[in-house]
Design an enzyme around this catalytic site. Structure first.
Site, short mmCIF file in Angstrom:
data_model
loop_
_atom_site.label_atom_id
_atom_site.label_comp_id
_atom_site.label_asym_id
_atom_site.label_seq_id
_atom_site.Cartn_x
_atom_site.Cartn_y
_atom_site.Cartn_z
N GLY A 67 40.34 40.77 44.43
CA GLY A 67 40.53 41.02 43.00
C GLY A 67 42.00 41.09 42.64
O GLY A 67 42.43 41.90 41.83
N SER A 93 43.85 38.85 41.13
CA SER A 93 44.29 37.94 40.07
C SER A 93 44.63 38.64 38.76
O SER A 93 45.38 38.11 37.94
CB SER A 93 43.19 36.90 39.81
N ARG A 94 44.05 39.81 38.55
CA ARG A 94 44.26 40.51 37.27
C ARG A 94 44.47 42.00 37.52
O ARG A 94 44.16 42.51 38.59
CB ARG A 94 43.03 40.35 36.36
N ASP A 139 32.93 35.87 45.60
CA ASP A 139 32.37 37.14 45.16
C ASP A 139 32.24 38.07 46.37
O ASP A 139 31.45 37.80 47.28
CB ASP A 139 31.00 36.86 44.53
N VAL A 140 33.01 39.15 46.40
CA VAL A 140 33.00 40.03 47.57
C VAL A 140 31.65 40.71 47.80
O VAL A 140 31.40 41.25 48.89
CB VAL A 140 34.12 41.11 47.52
N ASN A 189 40.49 45.82 46.60
CA ASN A 189 40.71 46.22 45.21
C ASN A 189 39.62 45.71 44.26
O ASN A 189 39.41 46.30 43.21
CB ASN A 189 42.09 45.71 44.76
N SER A 229 38.78 55.51 43.12
CA SER A 229 38.98 56.03 41.76
C SER A 229 38.82 57.55 41.82
O SER A 229 38.10 58.07 42.69
CB SER A 229 37.92 55.46 40.82
N TYR A 287 29.15 53.92 39.97
CA TYR A 287 30.58 53.73 40.27
C TYR A 287 31.13 54.92 41.07
O TYR A 287 31.86 54.74 42.05
CB TYR A 287 31.32 53.57 38.94
N ALA A 299 29.85 54.65 44.57
CA ALA A 299 30.54 53.56 45.31
C ALA A 299 31.93 54.01 45.73
O ALA A 299 32.36 53.78 46.87
CB ALA A 299 30.61 52.30 44.44
N LYS A 300 32.65 54.64 44.81
CA LYS A 300 34.04 55.03 45.11
C LYS A 300 34.07 56.19 46.12
O LYS A 300 34.95 56.23 46.99
CB LYS A 300 34.78 55.39 43.83
P1 NAP Z 1 40.09 44.30 36.23
O1 NAP Z 1 41.28 44.28 35.35
O2 NAP Z 1 38.74 44.14 35.65
O3 NAP Z 1 40.31 43.21 37.41
C1 NAP Z 1 39.32 43.06 38.37
C2 NAP Z 1 39.75 42.07 39.42
O4 NAP Z 1 38.71 42.03 40.41
C3 NAP Z 1 39.90 40.65 38.90
O5 NAP Z 1 40.86 39.99 39.69
C4 NAP Z 1 38.50 40.07 39.16
O6 NAP Z 1 38.48 38.65 39.30
C5 NAP Z 1 38.17 40.72 40.48
N1 NAP Z 1 36.74 40.82 40.76
C6 NAP Z 1 35.78 41.38 39.98
N2 NAP Z 1 34.59 41.28 40.59
C7 NAP Z 1 34.81 40.63 41.76
C8 NAP Z 1 33.98 40.22 42.81
N3 NAP Z 1 32.66 40.46 42.79
N4 NAP Z 1 34.54 39.55 43.86
C9 NAP Z 1 35.86 39.30 43.90
N5 NAP Z 1 36.70 39.67 42.92
C10 NAP Z 1 36.17 40.33 41.86
O7 NAP Z 1 40.00 45.69 37.03
P2 NAP Z 1 41.14 46.78 37.34
O8 NAP Z 1 41.09 47.79 36.26
O9 NAP Z 1 42.41 46.13 37.69
O10 NAP Z 1 40.49 47.47 38.64
C11 NAP Z 1 40.90 47.14 39.95
C12 NAP Z 1 40.35 48.20 40.90
O11 NAP Z 1 40.85 49.48 40.51
C13 NAP Z 1 38.83 48.31 40.87
O12 NAP Z 1 38.34 48.56 42.16
C14 NAP Z 1 38.59 49.50 39.97
O13 NAP Z 1 37.36 50.10 40.25
C15 NAP Z 1 39.76 50.37 40.33
N6 NAP Z 1 40.11 51.36 39.32
C16 NAP Z 1 40.45 51.00 38.05
C17 NAP Z 1 40.77 51.99 37.13
C18 NAP Z 1 41.16 51.69 35.71
O14 NAP Z 1 41.31 52.65 34.91
N7 NAP Z 1 41.38 50.44 35.34
C19 NAP Z 1 40.74 53.34 37.50
C20 NAP Z 1 40.39 53.68 38.80
C21 NAP Z 1 40.08 52.68 39.70
P3 NAP Z 1 37.95 37.69 38.06
O15 NAP Z 1 39.02 37.75 37.02
O16 NAP Z 1 37.80 36.35 38.67
O17 NAP Z 1 36.68 38.32 37.59
#
Ligand code: NAP
Length: 251
Positions: free
Chosen positions: A16, A18-19, A66-67, A93, A145, A158, A161-162
């Site tokens: 993950g 890429s974003r 897809d992981v 991630n 998280s 969620y 999982a975390k």
């Molecule tokens: P995000 O902006 O939605 O980015 C998700 C990334 O994961 C994208 O690169 C996406 O690729 C990829 N992805 C999604 N599903 C996937 C799959 N099945 N297989 C492979 N890649 C996949 O999310 P984020 O907010 O950066 O979150 C990143 C991590 O931090 C996650 O584990 C999330 O649970 C954790 N987190 C986030 C927050 C928050 O507040 N944002 C807080 C605590 C923890 P595509 O673009 O191709 O879909």
């Protein structure tokens, strides 16, 4: 970015990547000298943009997959090793949410979140640990998280999982410590990414009341924690959960 540690010669795989947070971690690892393979699920354009930001194909590759699919983990590691000769750092991630109250939560919402966040962490880590054990060195960093520590209403899947990722990390930290491999968790709080973009203003305001530093996090707030845990200097830190949350959860 100020260089905190030297990762020159290291090779990282960021699922993950890429974003959002994963992209920021990939950029930070690269800025500290590592070559980086980023994985993504569907959004090709975002992955291409990130590879460009990482300095192009000499320093970075993108791998679609897809992981949640158990066949993908071994392929991600294989392609990383094929491109850069080894794997030193794995960042688990990739993650998704499917929020619902427990009485409304479907089995599909449960499975999607567990399979992507937790099972994905298992399959990719299992694949990466083999070459790490062989080379007697490695860093595994999983992005969980604070929801996995204190729970969050509407996020039973969620949070489970975390929390599972945290237990998993502690177990493998004990298994592979003698091989000079560390396993740690970074637990972000509320971070502004596409994942949190759909929250209402009222929901944000409620969360903000609990964040001691009084602002939402950015992906750039999270990345330095991953750089530290990836560094040689963090050799004595393992099985740790590092919250990066502006003081949302203090324990
Ligand atoms: P995000 O902006 O939605 O980015 C998700 C990334 O994961 C994208 O690169 C996406 O690729 C990829 N992805 C999604 N599903 C996937 C799959 N099945 N297989 C492979 N890649 C996949 O999310 P984020 O907010 O950066 O979150 C990143 C991590 O931090 C996650 O584990 C999330 O649970 C954790 N987190 C986030 C927050 C928050 O507040 N944002 C807080 C605590 C923890 P595509 O673009 O191709 O879909």
């Amino acid at each position: 970015m100020t260089r905190l540690f030297d990762l020159t010669g290291k090779v990282a795989l960021v699922t993950g990547g890429s974003r959002g947070i994963g992209r920021s971690i990939a950029l930070a690892l690269r800025a500290h000298g590592a070559k980086v393979a980023i994985n993504y699920a569907t959004n090709e354009m975002a992955a291409e943009e990130t590879v460009g930001a990482l300095g192009g194909i000499e320093n970075a590759i993108m791998i679609k997959g897809d992981v949640a699919d158990p066949a993908v983990g071994p392929r991600l590691v294989e392609e990383t090793v094929k491109a850069f000769g080894k794997i030193d750092i794995l960042v688990n991630n990739a993650g998704v949410t499917r929020d619902d109250l427990i009485l409304r939560m479907s089995e599909e919402e449960w499975d999607t979140v567990i399979d992507t966040n937790l099972k994905g962490t298992f399959t990719v880590t299992k694949a990466a640990i083999r070459p790490m054990v062989r080379q007697r060195q490695g860093r595994i960093i999983s992005v969980a998280s604070v929801a996995g520590i204190v729970g969050n209403a509407g996020q039973a899947n969620y949070s489970a999982a975390k929390a599972g990722m945290i237990g998993f990390t502690k177990a493998i930290a004990k298994e592979v410590a003698s091989r000079n491999i560390t396993a740690n968790v970074v637990a972000p709080g509320f971070v502004d990414t596409e994942m949190t973009a759909s929250l209402t203003a009222a929901q944000r305001e409620e969360i903000m009341k609990m964040v001691a530093v009084g602002r939402t996090g950015t992906p750039e707030d999270i990345a330095p924690a991953a750089v530290f845990l990836a560094s040689d200097e963090a050799a004595y830190v393992t099985g740790h959960v590092l919250t990066v949350d502006g003081g949302l959860v203090m324990h």
